[in-house]
Every structure is written in structure tokens, then in C-alpha cells.
Design a protein around this motif. Structure first.
Motif, short mmCIF file in Angstrom:
data_model
loop_
_atom_site.label_atom_id
_atom_site.label_comp_id
_atom_site.label_asym_id
_atom_site.label_seq_id
_atom_site.Cartn_x
_atom_site.Cartn_y
_atom_site.Cartn_z
N ALA A 105 0.84 -1.20 0.00
CA ALA A 105 0.00 0.00 0.00
C ALA A 105 0.87 1.25 0.00
O ALA A 105 0.57 2.23 -0.71
N ALA A 106 1.96 1.22 0.77
CA ALA A 106 2.85 2.38 0.83
C ALA A 106 3.49 2.66 -0.52
O ALA A 106 3.62 3.82 -0.93
N LYS A 107 3.89 1.61 -1.24
CA LYS A 107 4.48 1.80 -2.57
C LYS A 107 3.48 2.44 -3.53
O LYS A 107 3.83 3.33 -4.31
N ASP A 108 2.23 1.96 -3.49
CA ASP A 108 1.20 2.52 -4.38
C ASP A 108 0.91 3.98 -4.06
O ASP A 108 0.75 4.81 -4.96
N ILE A 109 0.85 4.31 -2.76
CA ILE A 109 0.58 5.70 -2.37
C ILE A 109 1.75 6.60 -2.77
O ILE A 109 1.54 7.72 -3.26
N ARG A 110 2.98 6.11 -2.59
CA ARG A 110 4.13 6.91 -3.03
C ARG A 110 4.10 7.14 -4.54
O ARG A 110 4.43 8.22 -5.02
N ALA A 111 3.69 6.13 -5.29
CA ALA A 111 3.59 6.28 -6.75
C ALA A 111 2.57 7.35 -7.11
O ALA A 111 2.82 8.18 -8.01
N LEU A 112 1.42 7.35 -6.43
CA LEU A 112 0.40 8.36 -6.71
C LEU A 112 0.91 9.75 -6.36
O LEU A 112 0.76 10.70 -7.14
N ARG A 113 1.49 9.90 -5.19
CA ARG A 113 1.98 11.22 -4.76
C ARG A 113 3.08 11.73 -5.68
O ARG A 113 3.12 12.92 -6.00
N ARG A 114 3.96 10.84 -6.13
CA ARG A 114 5.04 11.24 -7.02
C ARG A 114 4.48 11.70 -8.38
O ARG A 114 4.89 12.73 -8.92
N ALA A 115 3.52 10.93 -8.91
CA ALA A 115 2.93 11.29 -10.21
C ALA A 115 2.12 12.58 -10.11
O ALA A 115 2.03 13.36 -11.07
N ALA A 116 1.51 12.84 -8.94
CA ALA A 116 0.74 14.06 -8.75
C ALA A 116 1.65 15.27 -8.59
O ALA A 116 1.42 16.33 -9.19
N ALA A 117 2.71 15.12 -7.81
CA ALA A 117 3.59 16.26 -7.52
C ALA A 117 4.50 16.61 -8.69
O ALA A 117 4.67 17.78 -9.04
N ASP A 118 5.07 15.59 -9.32
CA ASP A 118 6.09 15.83 -10.34
C ASP A 118 5.64 15.49 -11.75
O ASP A 118 6.38 15.71 -12.71
#
Length: 469
Positions: free
Chosen positions: A386-399
């Protein structure tokens, strides 16, 4: 204390004959309670434009304790000569006996507010703190009291946006801006300049007259630069930009703005789709992400109870879900209380997905509905995954490159507002339920996390083979 220019501008517009509803929203510490008391005192002063002989002006706040702040400012302005005051644990009132004019004070519980008659002026203090269905009912009572024959009512709302919960009517009223007989004046910071002193000073005009206020804001700003939780508080209350603690929200306001500001690519190729099938009477949702970063979302709600009853059950403002239905991104399974996955799957198949990613809950039902037409990949619900998926979403949203298609934005934004995350001792993050009885509509956010994780894994190029001579 005299009115500052921004206060003079608001009062002038609020008292214009073409205005019956005036809205002022600005950060805390900028004289909102004093301004509300100033208007209350004028409504109780014979000869003033706001005074109506025999009238009953109203002061409404979240509680009597909250109202007491404005009440005592008004009492100090009026003085004791010619007035009678009531200040007890259960009642507040100011009476001008010689003219039978009386200020009534109510909490935001609307049980006694449906008969507002003979009220020339109503001051609504900190509406964002009017919680739950009672607060919205009070707002409805106030708005429907306007226009009664022979009983003109002018309403003034004064408050900061931040106390309001997601979906509250107050931010929506402010966000709609000036229109018709409603005047809206807002002081709100630019999130990209949140720690720059000129921006802070612009949003806090009383810094011009208070060295203590200036020093306090600088101190809070410096602490907020080092602590994201304090940054959220500073943005919410000192810049009037409602912001949750970054440790508890799935996406920050700043990242969502970045997502919606990007150009949306065309739907080329085949997307990966995250699917979250709700339990029982909850909604089910699907989010597609294309290789280019284009993102779309759909959701399926039960038809029983109807959408209006679901809004009341979930304590969201009237019309919230109905507007999502109007976007055609939220479908309703007419006549059923527990929707079958087939209705959602058929909408997903229109995207021609390369794969569907889901959790293991209701996996067999999803497989049956898909009928072998698409590869379905169950995702184990571990903290680390779950943490990996959330990091992927946050990274794609921010950058980048995540960009949400326009008609999907209201549905996703409504879900993000209900989506909270929990953190463990190892630094992992996963979605956490805020509501009970399936009232926290984070289903779309859950599907978005699954889709973003699958998209990030798909986007990683395979390692090239190394040939050794």
C-alpha cells in the motif's frame, strides 16, 4: 478602533441596496469578531441605517460561548446607558427598552430558527464551525427566511474557511463568489508563496497596525517551514487556505492543483485500471491511468436509498451526490441496495484496459463480471505494498505526468476530501477509513491508489540484457 480600508469596503458593499447576502472570509486574527460586533452595535443604535425600531436583529454562532465574544464587543461599544443586557449560561440578549428593539442570540442548532420574521439583520459568526446537519439546516433556515413579504432580511456571514469539514456549505458559498444579490469578499493566500512575508502581510491586513501580530506571524511562519503539520495549520488559519496535515491526507491541496493544472493528454493506448468494490451498500469505483498520465474515474452507487437520502445519511450538503450524477461519472444502480459489479465493469471495458488491479475482496465477483475479457491482478493488502502505491500516486501528482480529465475531477476531488491515511512505525502508509457505515466516500481514492501503483510498475522499463562475448 476604527474600520480599516478592507472593512470599510466590505461594510459599504454589504449595506448596498442591491445586496441581501454579504460574505467575508479572511484569516484569523484580522478583526472578524470585532467587525461582527460593530454591525450588531449599529443595528441596536437608534438613528443608524441598520436600526429598525421594534426589530429583532439576530446573532448566530456555533455556540453561545462563541457568540459571547461578539456579544461582549458589542456591549462595550453600546455602553450601559439606555440598554438592558442578559448574559447567562443559557441566554444572551441586548434590549433597547424605549424602542422595544432586541438582539437575539442563537446557536447554530436550527430547531428554533425556522420562524425568522421581523429580523432586519442577521450576523452569522464563523459559519465553518457550524457542524453537521444542524448547521446546514440553520443555513437553510436563514436563506429561506429572505424574501418574506414585509420582512426584509439582510444576512452577513463572517468567518475563516478552515473550520469547515469537506463538503460543508460554507466553502461552497465563498467559492461561488459575488453573484446577483450576494456579495463575497475573500482574503486568501497563494499556496505557492505561503511563506513569503509580502503574501502573509497581504492576507493579514491588521499587521499594519499591530507589531505583536506581525511578530507572532513571523514566529509561526518560521516554525511552519520546519514542520509540515504546523505548515498545514498556518495555511489554514493564517492564509485562509484550508489544508489538512500532510501526514494524514492522501494528496495535498497543492498537489491536487498541480494535477488539475496540467494539460490532459488524449486517451491513446490501453490504460491500467484500479477497481475498488465497496462492501455492502458502499459505492464501487474504477480509475484508469494511461501511460501518458491521463486519468479518468467512474463510480457506481446503489439506487436504494435514493441519492438524496444517501446525502442526508452521509451528512453531506444537499446536491453533492446529485451533481456527481450530472457529470455522468457517478452511475446509480436503480432499485437495488447492493449493486452488482457488472454495471461498473461494463464502463471499465469501454476504456479497453490492459489490466485491472484490485484487492482480493470480492475478487470472484469481479472475475465473473469481466468474463475473461481482461487480465485481473489482485493486489495483496500489505502495509508495504500500500505504501508503494501511495508513493507512486503522490510522485505522479507532484512531479507529473498525472493529469485528470475534466469531468472526472469533481468525483475524484470529493473522494480525496474523504480519504485519510494512517502511518506505521516503519514509515509505511495506507488508506484509513474515517467514517462508519460506509459514509466516508474514499472508494474512488482507493481505486486511484491501485491504478497509480500499477501504472508506476508498468512504466519502469525492463532491464536490457547484457551479452558477454
Amino acid at each position: 478602533m476604527t474600520l480599516r480600508p478592507f472593512q470599510q469596503r466590505f461594510v459599504r458593499a454589504a449595506l448596498d441596496s442591491r445586496t441581501d447576502t454579504a460574505v467575508l472570509s479572511l484569516p484569523r486574527g484580522n478583526g472578524k469578531s470585532w467587525l461582527a460586533a460593530h454591525l450588531v452595535a449599529r443595528a441596536m443604535t437608534p438613528g443608524d441605517l441598520l436600526f429598525q425600531r421594534g426589530g429583532e436583529p439576530l446573532l448566530v454562532a456555533s455556540s453561545l460561548d462563541q457568540a459571547r465574544i461578539v456579544y461582549r464587543f458589542a456591549r462595550a461599544a453600546l455602553g450601559d446607558d439606555g440598554y438592558r443586557y442578559l448574559d447567562s449560561g443559557t441566554r444572551l440578549a441586548i434590549t433597547h427598552p424605549s424602542t422595544a428593539t432586541r438582539l437575539r442570540v442563537l446557536s447554530s442548532d436550527a430547531k428554533r430558527a425556522m420562524g425568522i420574521v421581523g429580523c432586519p439583520l442577521l450576523i452569522a459568526d464563523e459559519p465553518g464551525a457550524w457542524v453537521g446537519a444542524g448547521g446546514e439546516l440553520m443555513h437553510d433556515a436563514i436563506q429561506t427566511a429572505q424574501g418574506k413579504p414585509g420582512s426584509p432580511l439582510r444576512v452577513v456571514y463572517i468567518g475563516t474557511l478552515a473550520p469547515a469539514a469537506p463538503g460543508h456549505w460554507w466553502p461552497r458559498l465563498v467559492g461561488e463568489g459575488s453573484t446577483g444579490s450576494t456579495y463575497v469578499q475573500v482574503l486568501q493566500g497563494d499556496i505557492e508563496k505561503w511563506d513569503r512575508w509580502p503574501e502573509i502581510r497581504r492576507c493579514n491586513p491588521l499587521t499594519a497596525v499591530s507589531p505583536e501580530f506581525r511578530a507572532k506571524l513571523r514566529e509561526e511562519r518560521d516554525k511552519a517551514r520546519r514542520d509540515s503539520r504546523l505548515r498545514a495549520r498556518f495555511l489554514s488559519y493564517r492564509l485562509n487556505v484550508p489544508t489538512a496535515d500532510e501526514a494524514t491526507v492522501l494528496l495535498t491541496v497543492a498537489d491536487w492543483r498541480r494535477v488539475t493544472a496540467r494539460p490532459v493528454p488524449a486517451p491513446e493506448g490501453r490504460p491500467v485500471v484500479g477497481v475498488d468494490l465497496g462492501a455492502g451498500r458502499a459505492w464501487s469505483a474504477a480509475v484508469a491511468v494511461w501511460r501518458s498520465g491521463r486519468c479518468e474515474a467512474v463510480a457506481l452507487a446503489p439506487g436504494e436509498p435514493n441519492i438524496a437520502d444517501q446525502e442526508r445519511r452521509d451528512h453531506v450538503p444537499r446536491g453533492t451526490y446529485a451533481r456527481l450524477v450530472e457529470t455522468r461519472r457517478l452511475s446509480v444502480a436503480a432499485g437495488v441496495r447492493v449493486p452488482a459489479p457488472a454495471g461498473l465493469v461494463e464502463r471499465v471495458m469501454a476504456w479497453r484496459p490492459a489490466a485491472i488491479v484490485c484487492d482480493r475482496f470480492r475478487l470472484s465477483e469481479l472475475q465473473d463480471a469481466a468474463g475473461g475479457r481482461v487480465r485481473i491482478v489482485p493486489r495483496v493488502a500489505r502495509w508495504s505494498d500500500a505504501a508503494k502505491d501511495i508513493r507512486a500516486l503522490r510522485r505522479a501528482a507532484a512531479d507529473g505526468p498525472l493529469a485528470v480529465e475534466r469531468s472526472s475531477r469533481p468525483l475524484i476531488a470529493a473522494s480525496l476530501a474523504a480519504a485519510l491515511v494512517a502511518n506505521d512505525d516503519q514509515g509505511n502508509t495506507r488508506l484509513a477509513k474515517r467514517g462508519t457505515n460506509n459514509t466516508a466516500r474514499d472508494d474512488v481514492a482507493a481505486a486511484m491508489v491501485l491504478a497509480a501503483g500499477a501504472w508506476s510498475r508498468r512504466a519502469v522499463p525492463r532491464r536490457a540484457r547484457i551479452h558477454v562475448a
